[in-house]
Design an enzyme around this catalytic site. Sequence first.
Site, PDB file in Angstrom:
ATOM      1  N   ASP A  13      -1.461  11.121   4.923  1.00  0.00           N
ATOM      2  CA  ASP A  13      -1.121  10.434   3.675  1.00  0.00           C
ATOM      3  C   ASP A  13      -1.118  11.361   2.463  1.00  0.00           C
ATOM      4  O   ASP A  13      -1.447  10.950   1.348  1.00  0.00           O
ATOM      5  CB  ASP A  13      -2.080   9.245   3.405  1.00  0.00           C
ATOM      6  N   HIS A  41       5.101   6.793   6.092  1.00  0.00           N
ATOM      7  CA  HIS A  41       5.595   7.761   5.112  1.00  0.00           C
ATOM      8  C   HIS A  41       6.380   7.028   4.026  1.00  0.00           C
ATOM      9  O   HIS A  41       7.376   6.378   4.325  1.00  0.00           O
ATOM     10  CB  HIS A  41       6.475   8.811   5.801  1.00  0.00           C
ATOM     11  N   GLN A 223       0.618  12.431  10.269  1.00  0.00           N
ATOM     12  CA  GLN A 223      -0.836  12.634  10.217  1.00  0.00           C
ATOM     13  C   GLN A 223      -1.160  13.931   9.451  1.00  0.00           C
ATOM     14  O   GLN A 223      -0.404  14.308   8.566  1.00  0.00           O
ATOM     15  CB  GLN A 223      -1.456  12.653  11.628  1.00  0.00           C
TER      16      GLN A 223
END
Length: 427
Positions: A13, A41, A223
Amino acid sequence: MSTVVVLGTQWGDEGKGKVIDYLAAEADVVVRGQGGNNAGHSVVVGDQKYALHLVPSGILNPKATNVIGNGVVFDPEGFLKEVDGLVKRGVSVDSVKISDRAHVVFPYHREIDRLAEEARGAEMIGTTKKGIGPCYMDKVERSGIRVCDFIDPEVFEPLFRARIAEKNKIIVSIYGGEAMDADAMVEQYKVYAEKIKPFVDDTSLLVYNALRSEKKVLLEGAQGTLLDLDYGTYPYVTSSHPTSGGFTIGSGIGPNEISTVVGITKAYTTRVGKGPFVTEQDNETGDRIRVAGNEFGTTTGRPRRCGWLDTVMINYSKRVNGLTCIALMLLDVLTGFETLKICTGYRYNGEIIDSFPASLKKLAECEPVYEELPGWTEDLTGIDSFDALPENAKRYVKRIEALVGLPVSIVSVGPDRRETIVRDAIY
Ligand code: GDP
Ligand code: IMO
Ligand code: MG
């Protein structure tokens, strides 16, 4: 050679979607090489916000081919839902290609993910429950079902029935769950397979051919480094390799094809899920960052844990990924703090260490060593050059460059595409 890897240096993130979308304007091919729809995303263009999970973040660029590579675990149901949502909003998905070698996520993977988490109790990983771990387990155990077999009805049905029977045994006898309905699943997944078929391709060859004809390839990490199966805070990690090495396997190209590795880094740190977090601010500071940065998961909506930037972590990320530069994201979120802290080392057993430990026991005992820098009060939104940033914001960025020994080539001051300051061209 212009192959660029964009990956997360923290716990995910970091803003990868935004940077991929930005760089995709110049790319010919965008490739996801690992993970699955555990990824979320975000791409913001004007008043439109898109949350992408399996579809690569280059999808809004009409020129790029968007590849879901062999290293991805592919959930057909999730994919079709995502595609539906995009098409309804007028986004063409004609450019999407799915690797015939990717492994397929089925409902029993999601169910086992859920049951395994439940069984872990207090030790739960905090997974997204998308079936990612169980699907990679099947792949490694050599009992997975690949896309090429999924779309071949003759191969698929007997294979799928055998797997459901095995998984039902696990669900019922090990976890005490309810057996899943094989017939219904077979029928449903045969329909999905037909819908997926037109997207399927030998994507490793496609990427190879693109490289041979001097096309620009952008590799999109999901990730982050600290969620890597080997380099992350194991076992509080995901089941793939979000580090740069993962791309050669996950997209099918040689390591010597990669020229640039951009480390997407939040100006602070967040994590979702469990596990030690040295610079965590489980207090007002963390709450303030969470609100200012809207730190709630794109995939699960969970509040993200927040803390200060940790350069022990970023330096570790630099090393294991071979980072060539940093994109510093969400700098605007730090506006209004009187002082900002950067962690420059860990104090462990009275000694300062600057390497990221493998042992979680050791990590949990590490105390952050902070350096304090003055903050700024000016709104950063709309600033389009580095020079125009407040002096203390520039000082913060330059201090990170010094501590990490890498250029901060991109500074992001808002979620929108336009809120991006590019200091050095990436391509
Ligand atoms: P990813 O998983 O790495 O693509 O990141 P996410 O999309 O899950 O989370 C990043 C969040 O920050 C999203 O809501 C983005 O829209 C947002 N974002 C990205 N860059 C910036 C920025 O510079 N400033 C602000 N305020 N938000 C940003
Ligand atoms: P993007 O691409 C943040 C975390 C989960 C959990 C651990 C394992 O948006 O940055 P999994 O479902 O993968 O088995 O969960 O990994 N996790 C993420 N955290 N961003 C992500 O993706 C994540 N994908 C998985 O919260 O801690
Ligand atoms: Mg995300």
